[in-house]
Structures are given as structure tokens and as C-alpha cells.
Design a protein around this motif. Structure first.
Motif, PDB file in Angstrom:
ATOM      1  N   THR A  12       0.817  -1.219   0.000  1.00  0.00           N
ATOM      2  CA  THR A  12       0.000   0.000   0.000  1.00  0.00           C
ATOM      3  C   THR A  12       0.852   1.271   0.000  1.00  0.00           C
ATOM      4  O   THR A  12       0.317   2.367   0.186  1.00  0.00           O
ATOM      5  N   PHE A  13       2.172   1.102  -0.203  1.00  0.00           N
ATOM      6  CA  PHE A  13       3.046   2.276  -0.322  1.00  0.00           C
ATOM      7  C   PHE A  13       2.888   2.888  -1.709  1.00  0.00           C
ATOM      8  O   PHE A  13       2.783   2.167  -2.716  1.00  0.00           O
ATOM      9  N   TYR A  14       2.867   4.195  -1.773  1.00  0.00           N
ATOM     10  CA  TYR A  14       2.894   4.849  -3.075  1.00  0.00           C
ATOM     11  C   TYR A  14       3.752   6.104  -2.982  1.00  0.00           C
ATOM     12  O   TYR A  14       3.940   6.676  -1.900  1.00  0.00           O
ATOM     13  N   THR A  15       4.281   6.486  -4.124  1.00  0.00           N
ATOM     14  CA  THR A  15       5.226   7.603  -4.181  1.00  0.00           C
ATOM     15  C   THR A  15       4.654   8.703  -5.051  1.00  0.00           C
ATOM     16  O   THR A  15       4.155   8.448  -6.152  1.00  0.00           O
ATOM     17  N   GLU A  16       4.728   9.913  -4.553  1.00  0.00           N
ATOM     18  CA  GLU A  16       4.337  11.095  -5.324  1.00  0.00           C
ATOM     19  C   GLU A  16       5.451  12.117  -5.197  1.00  0.00           C
ATOM     20  O   GLU A  16       5.653  12.698  -4.129  1.00  0.00           O
ATOM     21  N   GLU A  17       6.161  12.297  -6.293  1.00  0.00           N
ATOM     22  CA  GLU A  17       7.346  13.143  -6.313  1.00  0.00           C
ATOM     23  C   GLU A  17       8.335  12.660  -5.238  1.00  0.00           C
ATOM     24  O   GLU A  17       8.805  11.520  -5.303  1.00  0.00           O
ATOM     25  N   ALA A  18       8.657  13.477  -4.258  1.00  0.00           N
ATOM     26  CA  ALA A  18       9.643  13.075  -3.241  1.00  0.00           C
ATOM     27  C   ALA A  18       8.977  12.640  -1.947  1.00  0.00           C
ATOM     28  O   ALA A  18       9.615  12.621  -0.891  1.00  0.00           O
ATOM     29  N   THR A  19       7.706  12.252  -2.027  1.00  0.00           N
ATOM     30  CA  THR A  19       6.971  11.847  -0.817  1.00  0.00           C
ATOM     31  C   THR A  19       6.484  10.407  -0.973  1.00  0.00           C
ATOM     32  O   THR A  19       5.910  10.030  -2.001  1.00  0.00           O
ATOM     33  N   ARG A  20       6.740   9.609   0.063  1.00  0.00           N
ATOM     34  CA  ARG A  20       6.257   8.235   0.098  1.00  0.00           C
ATOM     35  C   ARG A  20       5.343   8.091   1.323  1.00  0.00           C
ATOM     36  O   ARG A  20       5.711   8.487   2.418  1.00  0.00           O
ATOM     37  N   THR A  21       4.188   7.503   1.074  1.00  0.00           N
ATOM     38  CA  THR A  21       3.216   7.354   2.147  1.00  0.00           C
ATOM     39  C   THR A  21       2.480   6.037   2.017  1.00  0.00           C
ATOM     40  O   THR A  21       2.653   5.306   1.032  1.00  0.00           O
ATOM     41  N   VAL A  22       1.680   5.733   3.018  1.00  0.00           N
ATOM     42  CA  VAL A  22       0.917   4.491   3.048  1.00  0.00           C
ATOM     43  C   VAL A  22      -0.568   4.843   2.944  1.00  0.00           C
ATOM     44  O   VAL A  22      -1.048   5.759   3.623  1.00  0.00           O
ATOM     45  N   ILE A  23      -1.252   4.112   2.086  1.00  0.00           N
ATOM     46  CA  ILE A  23      -2.697   4.322   1.951  1.00  0.00           C
ATOM     47  C   ILE A  23      -3.385   3.826   3.221  1.00  0.00           C
ATOM     48  O   ILE A  23      -3.317   2.650   3.567  1.00  0.00           O
ATOM     49  N   SER A  24      -3.994   4.738   3.952  1.00  0.00           N
ATOM     50  CA  SER A  24      -4.636   4.377   5.221  1.00  0.00           C
ATOM     51  C   SER A  24      -5.693   5.414   5.579  1.00  0.00           C
ATOM     52  O   SER A  24      -5.600   6.589   5.184  1.00  0.00           O
ATOM     53  N   ILE A  26      -6.165   6.261   8.599  1.00  0.00           N
ATOM     54  CA  ILE A  26      -5.621   6.951   9.762  1.00  0.00           C
ATOM     55  C   ILE A  26      -4.606   7.989   9.282  1.00  0.00           C
ATOM     56  O   ILE A  26      -3.702   7.664   8.503  1.00  0.00           O
ATOM     57  N   PRO A  27      -4.705   9.202   9.689  1.00  0.00           N
ATOM     58  CA  PRO A  27      -3.752  10.231   9.251  1.00  0.00           C
ATOM     59  C   PRO A  27      -2.352   9.963   9.800  1.00  0.00           C
ATOM     60  O   PRO A  27      -2.168   9.379  10.864  1.00  0.00           O
ATOM     61  N   SER A  28      -1.402  10.422   9.067  1.00  0.00           N
ATOM     62  CA  SER A  28      -0.002  10.203   9.447  1.00  0.00           C
ATOM     63  C   SER A  28       0.358  11.043  10.670  1.00  0.00           C
ATOM     64  O   SER A  28      -0.014  12.213  10.760  1.00  0.00           O
ATOM     65  N   ASP A  29       1.092  10.398  11.596  1.00  0.00           N
ATOM     66  CA  ASP A  29       1.571  11.141  12.764  1.00  0.00           C
ATOM     67  C   ASP A  29       3.091  10.999  12.966  1.00  0.00           C
ATOM     68  O   ASP A  29       3.621  11.378  14.005  1.00  0.00           O
ATOM     69  N   LEU A  30       3.758  10.417  11.940  1.00  0.00           N
ATOM     70  CA  LEU A  30       5.218  10.245  12.015  1.00  0.00           C
ATOM     71  C   LEU A  30       5.822  10.558  10.646  1.00  0.00           C
ATOM     72  O   LEU A  30       5.472   9.909   9.641  1.00  0.00           O
ATOM     73  N   THR A  31       6.666  11.548  10.633  1.00  0.00           N
ATOM     74  CA  THR A  31       7.336  11.937   9.390  1.00  0.00           C
ATOM     75  C   THR A  31       8.825  11.609   9.508  1.00  0.00           C
ATOM     76  O   THR A  31       9.498  12.072  10.436  1.00  0.00           O
ATOM     77  N   ILE A  34      14.618  11.308   4.921  1.00  0.00           N
ATOM     78  CA  ILE A  34      15.888  10.668   4.557  1.00  0.00           C
ATOM     79  C   ILE A  34      16.350  11.270   3.241  1.00  0.00           C
ATOM     80  O   ILE A  34      15.683  11.105   2.208  1.00  0.00           O
ATOM     81  N   ASN A  35      17.470  11.955   3.290  1.00  0.00           N
ATOM     82  CA  ASN A  35      17.991  12.661   2.109  1.00  0.00           C
ATOM     83  C   ASN A  35      16.905  13.609   1.582  1.00  0.00           C
ATOM     84  O   ASN A  35      16.445  14.480   2.302  1.00  0.00           O
ATOM     85  N   ASN A  36      16.470  13.419   0.341  1.00  0.00           N
ATOM     86  CA  ASN A  36      15.450  14.303  -0.230  1.00  0.00           C
ATOM     87  C   ASN A  36      14.060  13.671  -0.241  1.00  0.00           C
ATOM     88  O   ASN A  36      13.141  14.203  -0.869  1.00  0.00           O
ATOM     89  N   VAL A  37      13.913  12.528   0.437  1.00  0.00           N
ATOM     90  CA  VAL A  37      12.637  11.803   0.438  1.00  0.00           C
ATOM     91  C   VAL A  37      11.978  11.959   1.809  1.00  0.00           C
ATOM     92  O   VAL A  37      12.634  11.853   2.843  1.00  0.00           O
ATOM     93  N   CYS A  38      10.668  12.173   1.779  1.00  0.00           N
ATOM     94  CA  CYS A  38       9.897  12.344   3.011  1.00  0.00           C
ATOM     95  C   CYS A  38       8.871  11.201   3.119  1.00  0.00           C
ATOM     96  O   CYS A  38       8.058  10.997   2.204  1.00  0.00           O
ATOM     97  N   PHE A  39       8.949  10.428   4.221  1.00  0.00           N
ATOM     98  CA  PHE A  39       8.002   9.339   4.472  1.00  0.00           C
ATOM     99  C   PHE A  39       6.916   9.825   5.448  1.00  0.00           C
ATOM    100  O   PHE A  39       7.228  10.299   6.550  1.00  0.00           O
ATOM    101  N   LEU A  40       5.648   9.697   5.055  1.00  0.00           N
ATOM    102  CA  LEU A  40       4.516  10.034   5.915  1.00  0.00           C
ATOM    103  C   LEU A  40       3.925   8.734   6.448  1.00  0.00           C
ATOM    104  O   LEU A  40       3.175   8.030   5.757  1.00  0.00           O
ATOM    105  N   LEU A  41       4.285   8.396   7.700  1.00  0.00           N
ATOM    106  CA  LEU A  41       3.956   7.092   8.268  1.00  0.00           C
ATOM    107  C   LEU A  41       3.207   7.246   9.592  1.00  0.00           C
ATOM    108  O   LEU A  41       2.708   8.328   9.900  1.00  0.00           O
ATOM    109  N   HIS A  42       3.138   6.138  10.356  1.00  0.00           N
ATOM    110  CA  HIS A  42       2.410   6.122  11.621  1.00  0.00           C
ATOM    111  C   HIS A  42       3.323   5.582  12.723  1.00  0.00           C
ATOM    112  O   HIS A  42       4.136   4.687  12.488  1.00  0.00           O
ATOM    113  N   LYS A  43       3.173   6.116  13.908  1.00  0.00           N
ATOM    114  CA  LYS A  43       3.985   5.639  15.033  1.00  0.00           C
ATOM    115  C   LYS A  43       3.721   4.156  15.295  1.00  0.00           C
ATOM    116  O   LYS A  43       4.637   3.397  15.607  1.00  0.00           O
TER     117      LYS A  43
END
Length: 558
Positions: A12-24, A26-31, A34-43
Motif C-alpha cells: 500500500t506504499f505509493y510515491t508522489e514526487e519526493a513523498t512516500r506514504t501508506v494508503i490508510s 488513519i492520518p499520518s503522525d510520524l514523518t 531521509i535525504n530528499n525523500v519524506c516518508f509520511l507514516l504512523h507511530k
């Protein structure tokens, strides 16, 4: 190649430009940045499985949105994503290709058994021990991937354990080796060979970096189990895989032919290979040593490396064939094609060692056979390089004269080389012709070659006179059987004794010689030589019955 699948959930991971997130939902509460990539995840579920994240989030409330920079995570964003997917239970496929970055990242994040049972690190260790190290290709591929993370791989013991696994399999008796390796040598048909070749492992490990390759070879040699020839074969395979080929054609010397960076890498590989050559003389062939020396000249290797190669090549030079010494010159300033300087240098190294072995080589059958074989090789080489229209006469003469007298049982090969050079270089001066022919010992020419030399328009007249003298001497000895004549025949007449030669020719049987070689052809040969050296005045030919001997005496005295 072994694989391990972990997790059951779809990706369920997907990438949009320099952002990687999980389809969920529940809103992300952990960013995680790493380098130029931003992960929007959950604690949850990341923090419970990652000891590092637990420590970094310890000061925040459960409701806070936390942003963490992990720019120094080994393996970068891709390795971290594998760890994150494991935490979410998403299916991931592990193999030797991605094990190293995943393991290093998991260790960095402290995804150990002490943090949570069944964590990522123990699963990776189990895969490493039971699958990767048990195979043949897998530890080699794993070693290749350690190049990007050398310090982490070294500290975690990945490199050492992979090398131990590879060496253990190399030392396995061939009868117990399974047919699961690469063997692509030309002309080798696996179906026709049921037995495993002893060098079955050499091609696969040649894919490794030179430092890792060196570690394996050093470990294998330390056991003293494989013979030196097998180590030499591994070095040969590696050199063919990574070093430029200077044998087929003259490499271009343009600036774009090979960058200085790539040349530097090749020099390092070459010098490492040379340092690994076993001391055993039969470990590598003379052809391989000469190839390495040619490559060393092209790459501009260190003098130490070149000297060591010349020393080793000198020890085995008597085993060389003509194809072994045919290399194009690597210097852009050389107009001639063949690298005659390389052959001369190795020949000199061979002669130094040869002279040290015995003060009287003629009394040593092995040394005599060795130098005679080398003499034939050099004469064959001279015949070939003499066809090069740009070959300097000085280099040809220098190489020919480098051999001692005992090296040539006859001078037929040397005569052929001289004749070829004169044929391919019609504009050569008289002085250079004399310099070439001065090397010939006319008494060491066979009757067939002497007959050819007498009619050879390219030779200087003085050389023809000497050939005729020895031919006449041979005829006289065969007729009279006088022992004193055979003693005289061992020494070539000096140039200052041309007059004496003429007198001997006149008084000791020139007529018999003329009858054998055709008196008419001989007279025309000598007259043509003298007419070209004089003015254009015409001179009447005399028709006396004994004109052959008189013409010879008169022309030579002039």
C-alpha cells in the motif's frame, strides 16, 4: 538464487514526487526524512519494532506529530522502506541482492529480538545463515552488494562470513561439487563432460571487486590445498575480465579512449594481480606474463610492477611461442606497429639469468637447447617484424645482435629476416645494408641459402663475395678432403682480406663452383653490382673462355 518472502499484506506504499506514504484511513503522525525523500507514516506499528524510534519519540505525546531526520540510515531511503514495510506486515521479497542494505538498516533502527519477538533482524539473520551462506552464487552476490556499505558490512561480519563460505566451497573436492555454477569457456560443452573441472569456481569470483577477490585468493592460498596452477588460472580469468586487451590491435591514443580514472583503476587491478602470482614457475604461462607486461606498458604501471613481470617472464621465456610475443606498440610516439622493445627487454632479462646458470653453456645440454630454442624464436620474430615498413633498422639490428653466437646453430633464419627487410624497404641506404649484413656469418648458411644469396640483387657486393668464398671453400674441402681446409673454414674472412679471397677464388677451383651455380648467372650478378656503383659509361664484356674467374678478380680488386 534463494529468496525469502515475509509478510502477507498487499503493498500500500505509493510515491508522489519526493513523498512516500501508506494508503490508510488513519492520518499520518510520524514523518521520517531521509535525504530528499519524506516518508509520511504512523507511530504504530513502526515505533514498537524500532528501538531507535522509541528513543527518538520518547519525549513526545501519543497525539503529537513527530518529525525525525534519519539521513545517515545505511542503504538510504530504499533500505528504510523495506524495514517500514516489514513493520506494516506488507509482503517483501528478500534475496542476496537486497539483504545487505536491509540488514544494515534494520541493525541501525535496532529492530532486534530484545525490542520485539519475531523482529526483522532475527529473520534476516536466519535467512543469511540458512540460505545465503549455504549456496554458491548467493554469498558472491552478497559480497558484491557490500561495496556500497563496506564499513557496515565489515563491522557486522557479513564480508568475513561470505568469504569463509566461498573458500569452503572452493576447497570442496570436485566429486562433491554440484553443477550450479557458471562455466562459459569457449569450446566447453557441459553435456559432454560429466566431471566437474577443477577451475569451476574461477569465473564466478571474477565478478567481485579486486579487494574482495584478493581476500578470497589469499584465503585459498593459505590452505596450501589448491595447486599453484589453479591459483594462476583464477588470476588469468580475472585479468581477462577486468583488464584491457592489448594483443589484438593497437589501442587508440585519443583522450577519450580511456579516462585517467579508469586507467588508475586498471593499474590497481594489474598491480594486485601481479602481487598474487605464486612463486612457482609453472603457476602461470609465459603468454599470460607477457600480456600483463604489455598491459603494464599501456597503463603506465609502476617500475616495480614492470620489473617483477620482466623477471618472471625472463624465467620462462624459452617456453614462449611466436604468438606469445606479438604485441602492438603501446607508445603513441612509435610509428612501427610491433612492440619490439618489450621483446628486447624480456630477452635481456632471460639472457641475464641464462648466463648466470653456467659459465660454459655449450657444455650444458639443457642450457644449450634453451638458448637455441630462444634463438629460433627471435629469428622468426625478426622475419615477421621486418615486414613493418616503419620498423627502424636500429631496433632490428639491436634485437638480432642481443643473442650470443651459440644461440644460432645456423644463420638461415637471420638471412631470411634480412632479405625480407631489404625487400620491404627498397630505399634503405648502402651503409644500412652493410650494417644489416654484417651480422651474417656466411659459413653458417646452408647450401640452399647460399645459392639464393649469390643471386640476391639486394645484398651488398661484399656479402656476395664472402658467400662465394665460403661456397668455394666448401667445394674444395669436399673434393680434396684436406683437414687444414676444414680448420680454416670455421672463420669468416675479414673484410680487409677481400683481395686474398679473390686470389683463393681464382686459384682454388672457381670453375667448379661456377658449374654448380651457373657461370652465366654469376657473371651477370657481379657485373650488374659493379655497373650500378660506377658511372654510366659502357664497358665491353670480354668473351674469353675463362672470363668467369677473371671478371670476379678484376671487379673485387676495384
Amino acid at each position: 538464487m534463494k529468496f525469502m518472502k515475509i509478510g502477507r499484506k498487499p503493498d500500500t506504499f505509493y510515491t508522489e514526487e519526493a513523498t512516500r506514504t501508506v494508503i490508510s484511513d488513519i492520518p499520518s503522525d510520524l514523518t521520517i526524512r531521509i535525504n530528499n525523500v519524506c516518508f509520511l507514516l504512523h507511530k504504530v506499528p513502526l515505533v514498537p519494532k524500532c528501538g531507535l524510534l522509541q528513543r527518538l519519540c520518547s519525549d513526545s505525546d501519543d497525539s503529537d506529530i513527530v518529525t525525525i531526520d534519519l539521513h545517515d540510515v545505511p542503504g538510504g531511503e530504499d533500505a528504510f522502506e523495506l524495514c517500514a514495510k516489514f513493520c506494516y506486515g506488507i509482503t517483501i521479497n528478500l534475496s542476496a541482492h537486497n539483504f545487505v542494505p536491509a540488514f544494515c538498516a534494520a541493525k541501525f533502527l535496532r529492530m532486534t529480538e530484545s525490542i520485539e519477538k519475531g523482529n526483522f533482524v532475527p529473520k534476516l539473520e536466519a535467512f543469511f545463515n540458512s540460505c545465503i551462506l549455504e549456496g554458491w552464487k548467493d554469498p558472491i552476490v552478497t559480497l558484491q552488494t557490500t561495496i556500497k556499505l563496506p564499513e557496515w558490512s565489515e563491522n557486522l561480519g557479513i564480508i568475513r562470513r561470505c568469504i569463509d563460505s566461498i573458500v569452503e566451497k572452493i576447497l570442496t573436492p570436485t566429486a562433491k561439487v554440484s553443477w550450479s555454477y557458471t562455466y562459459t569457456r569457449p569450446g566447453y560443452n557441459k553435456k559432454q563432460h560429466q566431471s566437474v573441472p577443477k577451475d569451476w569456481w574461477t569465473e564466478d569470483i571474477s565478478d567481485l571487486d579486486i579487494d574482495l577477490f584478493r581476500c578470497i585468493i589469499t584465503a585459498v592460498r593459505s590452505t596450501h590445498i589448491p595447486p599453484p596452477q589453479l591459483i594462476g588460472e583464477a588470476l588469468h580469468v580475472y585479468a581477462c575480465r577486468w583488464l584491457p586487451d592489448t594483443t589484438k590491435s593497437r589501442p587508440p591514443h585519443s583522450s577519450g579512449s580511456q579516462t585517467e580514472e579508469s586507467k588508475g583503476k586498471s593499474r590497481r587491478i594489474l598491480e594486485s594481480i601481479v602481487s598474487m602470482i605464486p612463486a612457482d614457475r609453472s603457476s602461470v604461462s609465459i603468454g599470460f606474463l607477457l600480456k600483463l607486461l604489455s598491459i603494464a606498458n599501456y597503463l603506465g604501471a609502476s617500475p616495480v610492477t614492470k620489473t617483477e613481470l620482466m623477471r618472471k617472464a625472463g624465467l620462462q621465456f624459452e617456453e614462449a611461442t611466436l604468438n606469445d610475443i606479438l604485441f602492438p606498440s603501446q607508445l603513441p610516439t612509435d610509428q612501427h606497429y610491433y612492440d619490439i622493445d618489450l621483446v628486447a627487454a624480456v630477452l635481456e632479462s632471460y639472457l641475464v639469468l641464462w648466463r648466470r646458470q653456467s659459465p660454459a653453456p655449450a657444455e650444458n645440454g639443457h642450457l644449450l637447447r634453451s638458448i637455441r630454442k630462444t634463438g629460433k624464436l627471435i629469428d622468426s620474430y625478426l622475419q615477421l617484424v621486418a615486414r613493418d615498413e616503419n620498423m627502424p633498422i636500429s631496433k632490428l639490428v639491436s634485437l638480432a645482435e642481443a643473442l650470443p653466437d651459440v644461440a644460432r646453430e645456423d644463420h638461415d633464419g637471420l638471412y631470411k629476416a634480412i632479405n625480407i627487410f631489404l625487400k620491404e624497404h627498397p630505399d634503405v641506404s648502402k651503409a644500412e645494408k652493410k650494417r644489416l649484413c654484417r651480422m651474417l656469418d656466411c659459413q653458417k648458411l646452408s647450401p640452399e641459402v647460399r645459392a639464393h644469396a649469390v643471386k640476391n640483387e639486394r645484398l651488398p657486393l661484399r656479402t656476395v663475395v664472402q658467400v662465394l668464398f665460403f661456397e668455394q671453400e666448401s667445394g674444395s674441402r669436399a673434393t680434396t678432403h684436406k683437414p687444414e681446409l676444414s680448420t680454416k673454414g670455421r672463420q669468416a674472412p675479414p673484410e680487409a682480406e677481400a683481395e686474398e679471397c679473390n686470389n683463393k677464388v681464382q686459384h682454388e677451383g672457381i670453375k667448379s663452383r661456377v658449374a654448380e651455380t651457373s657461370e652465366r648467372d654469376m657473371q651477370k650478378r657481379l657485373e650488374a653490382k659493379m655497373v650500378r656503383g660506377e658511372s654510366e659509361k659502357g664497358k665491353e664484356r670480354r668473351g674469353e673462355a675463362n672470363s668467369g674467374s677473371k671478371v670476379f678478380q678484376r671487379r673485387s680488386s676495384r
